[in-house]
Design an enzyme around this catalytic site. Structure first.
Site, PDB file in Angstrom:
ATOM      1  N   LYS A  56       0.791  -1.235   0.000  1.00 27.04           N
ATOM      2  CA  LYS A  56       0.000   0.000   0.000  1.00 27.04           C
ATOM      3  C   LYS A  56       0.830   1.296   0.000  1.00 27.04           C
ATOM      4  CE  LYS A  56      -3.383  -1.081  -0.618  1.00 27.04           C
ATOM      5  NZ  LYS A  56      -3.717  -1.825  -1.897  1.00 27.04           N
ATOM      6  N   HIS A 117       6.795  -7.275  -2.432  1.00 26.98           N
ATOM      7  CA  HIS A 117       6.592  -6.622  -1.131  1.00 26.98           C
ATOM      8  C   HIS A 117       7.539  -7.243  -0.092  1.00 26.98           C
ATOM      9  CE1 HIS A 117       3.201  -4.326  -2.389  1.00 26.98           C
ATOM     10  NE2 HIS A 117       2.281  -5.263  -2.316  1.00 26.98           N
ATOM     11  N   SER A 147      -4.621   2.612   4.547  1.00 24.79           N
ATOM     12  CA  SER A 147      -4.822   2.031   3.223  1.00 24.79           C
ATOM     13  C   SER A 147      -4.872   0.495   3.309  1.00 24.79           C
ATOM     14  CB  SER A 147      -3.684   2.480   2.300  1.00 24.79           C
ATOM     15  OG  SER A 147      -3.878   1.992   0.999  1.00 24.79           O
TER      16      SER A 147
HETATM   17  N1  LIG Z   1      -1.683   7.703  -9.039  1.00 21.30           N
HETATM   18  C1  LIG Z   1      -1.785   7.621  -7.733  1.00 21.30           C
HETATM   19  N2  LIG Z   1      -1.611   8.708  -6.947  1.00 21.30           N
HETATM   20  C2  LIG Z   1      -1.726   8.626  -5.600  1.00 21.30           C
HETATM   21  N3  LIG Z   1      -2.028   7.483  -4.938  1.00 21.30           N
HETATM   22  C3  LIG Z   1      -2.220   6.386  -5.684  1.00 21.30           C
HETATM   23  C4  LIG Z   1      -2.103   6.375  -7.090  1.00 21.30           C
HETATM   24  N4  LIG Z   1      -2.359   5.127  -7.529  1.00 21.30           N
HETATM   25  C5  LIG Z   1      -2.616   4.375  -6.441  1.00 21.30           C
HETATM   26  N5  LIG Z   1      -2.536   5.122  -5.338  1.00 21.30           N
HETATM   27  C6  LIG Z   1      -2.808   4.732  -3.950  1.00 21.30           C
HETATM   28  O1  LIG Z   1      -1.835   3.798  -3.518  1.00 21.30           O
HETATM   29  C7  LIG Z   1      -2.465   2.889  -2.575  1.00 21.30           C
HETATM   30  C8  LIG Z   1      -2.350   1.483  -3.122  1.00 21.30           C
HETATM   31  O2  LIG Z   1      -1.018   1.081  -2.873  1.00 21.30           O
HETATM   32  P1  LIG Z   1      -0.277  -0.041  -3.679  1.00 21.30           P
HETATM   33  O3  LIG Z   1      -0.427   0.181  -5.127  1.00 21.30           O
HETATM   34  O4  LIG Z   1       1.089  -0.092  -3.119  1.00 21.30           O
HETATM   35  O5  LIG Z   1      -1.100  -1.333  -3.264  1.00 21.30           O
HETATM   36  S1  LIG Z   1      -0.604  -2.843  -3.368  1.00 21.30           S
HETATM   37  O6  LIG Z   1       0.252  -3.078  -2.182  1.00 21.30           O
HETATM   38  O7  LIG Z   1       0.141  -3.037  -4.609  1.00 21.30           O
HETATM   39  O8  LIG Z   1      -1.854  -3.631  -3.293  1.00 21.30           O
HETATM   40  C9  LIG Z   1      -3.899   3.355  -2.442  1.00 21.30           C
HETATM   41  O9  LIG Z   1      -3.861   4.313  -1.389  1.00 21.30           O
HETATM   42  P2  LIG Z   1      -5.147   4.769  -0.533  1.00 21.30           P
HETATM   43  O10 LIG Z   1      -6.001   5.565  -1.478  1.00 21.30           O
HETATM   44  O11 LIG Z   1      -4.590   5.643   0.552  1.00 21.30           O
HETATM   45  O12 LIG Z   1      -5.796   3.544  -0.011  1.00 21.30           O
HETATM   46  C10 LIG Z   1      -4.119   3.983  -3.796  1.00 21.30           C
HETATM   47  O13 LIG Z   1      -5.203   4.871  -3.852  1.00 21.30           O
END
Ligand SMILES: Nc1ncnc2c1ncn2[C@@H]1O[C@H](COP(=O)(O)OS(=O)(=O)O)[C@@H](OP(=O)(O)O)[C@H]1O
Length: 304
Positions: A56, A117, A147
């Protein structure tokens, strides 16, 4: 067979694997644990690129940025498949006939971009031996926790988070998949001085995506025109990615990820934790945080 395809066979229920089992003291899914020897012996290549994160922390976002760079901003090419099929998630193991991360990676022609991860001490040693480039993205603990909590509610392939109060304690104790956030970010922080690791922060990416994308370009030894750079910034913004079915995980069956419980692209904003932590929970969290991060030079911003 990909995860997406299995919805047609109605296999989802059978294959959901919320069972967990530790590997070297780190909580993993039982499938990862059962396949650990194979994962540990994964053969990396010198021209691989690995995107490593705590869950996340901005993995999918970074994957999309990297894919756009590698494809010189060609949107159609970046729409060729789901994020999880474009970039194999090396340790993610599923029972046959589903494709595990290792199967996808081994089938993929080079140069490959891979996702993990894994905490640094559990990265398959071939990555160090081959001197593979690694982009590590870290995100502040409180936003990661929020998240991860919502993700664990909507994703049936990871353990149920329990109540919000319970989950804060589970996270602090590192009893979540892939283990302790504190050890993860510190471990990779320490490793960055000895290996080819670009260590980025989610908060910096949000503050100034252009600056951070330029760091990635430099690390990948790539150049793009100003026009392509602007296109990458736009296409990888939260608002655009939220609507992109090849990046927002909505192609998976709802029995795996139920976006009506909480969307994968949920909030995308540093400081969202303030909407969840009570004053007392925050004070308690900060005290524990100081103890766990004592002595580290690693610092985070919890809001912009
Ligand atoms: N473009 C962009 N800009 C800002 N934030 C973004 C973006 N893309 C993904 N996210 C946010 O990243 C969170 C998901 O994290 P991961 O992609 O690491 O998830 S995972 O571990 O691969 O399942 C999740 O965070 P939260 O919204 O706080 O839950 C996503 O909304």
């Amino acid at each position: 067979m990909s995860l997406e395809e299995m919805k047609d066979l109605h296999l989802e229920e059978k294959y959901l694997q919320p069972e967990t089992k530790e590997v070297n003291g780190i909580l993993m899914t039982k499938m990862i644990s059962d396949n650990w020897d194979k994962i540990w012996n994964f053969q990396a290549k010198p021209d691989d690129l690995l995107i490593a994160t705590y869950a996340k922390a901005g993995t999918t976002w970074t994957q999309e940025i990297v894919d756009m760079i590698q494809n010189d901003g060609d949107l159609q090419k970046c729409q060729r498949a789901n994020t999880f099929d474009r970039h194999p998630f090396i340790e993610w193991a599923l029972p046959p006939p589903l494709s595990s991360g290792l199967d996808l990676a081994n089938k993929m022609p080079s140069p490959r971009t891979l996702k993990t991860h894994l905490p640094v001490q559990m990265l398959p040693p071939s990555f160090w031996k081959e001197n593979t480039k690694i982009i590590y993205v870290a995100r502040n603990a409180k936003d990661c926790l929020v998240s991860y909590y919502h993700f664990s509610r909507m994703n049936k392939m990871v353990p149920d988070p329990g109540s919000w109060e319970e989950y804060i304690e589970t996270f602090k104790a590192g009893k979540v998949l892939w283990g302790s956030w504190y050890d993860h970010v510190k471990g990779w922080w320490h490793a960055k001085d000895q290996h080819r690791i670009l260590y980025l922060f989610y908060e910096d990416m949000k503050e100034d995506p252009k600056r951070e994308i330029q760091k990635i370009l430099k690390f990948l030894e790539k150049e793009v025109s100003e026009e392509v750079l602007d296109k990458i910034i736009h296409h990888t913004s939260f608002e655009v990615m939220k609507e992109n079915p090849m990046a927002n995980y909505t192609t998976l069956p709802t029995s795996i990820m139920d976006h009506s419980i909480s969307p994968f692209m949920r909030r995308g904003m540093p400081g969202d934790w303030k909407n969840y932590f009570t004053v007392a929970q925050n004070e308690d969290f900060d005290k524990d945080y100081e103890r766990k991060m004592a002595g580290s030079t690693l610092t985070f911003r919890t809001a912009l």
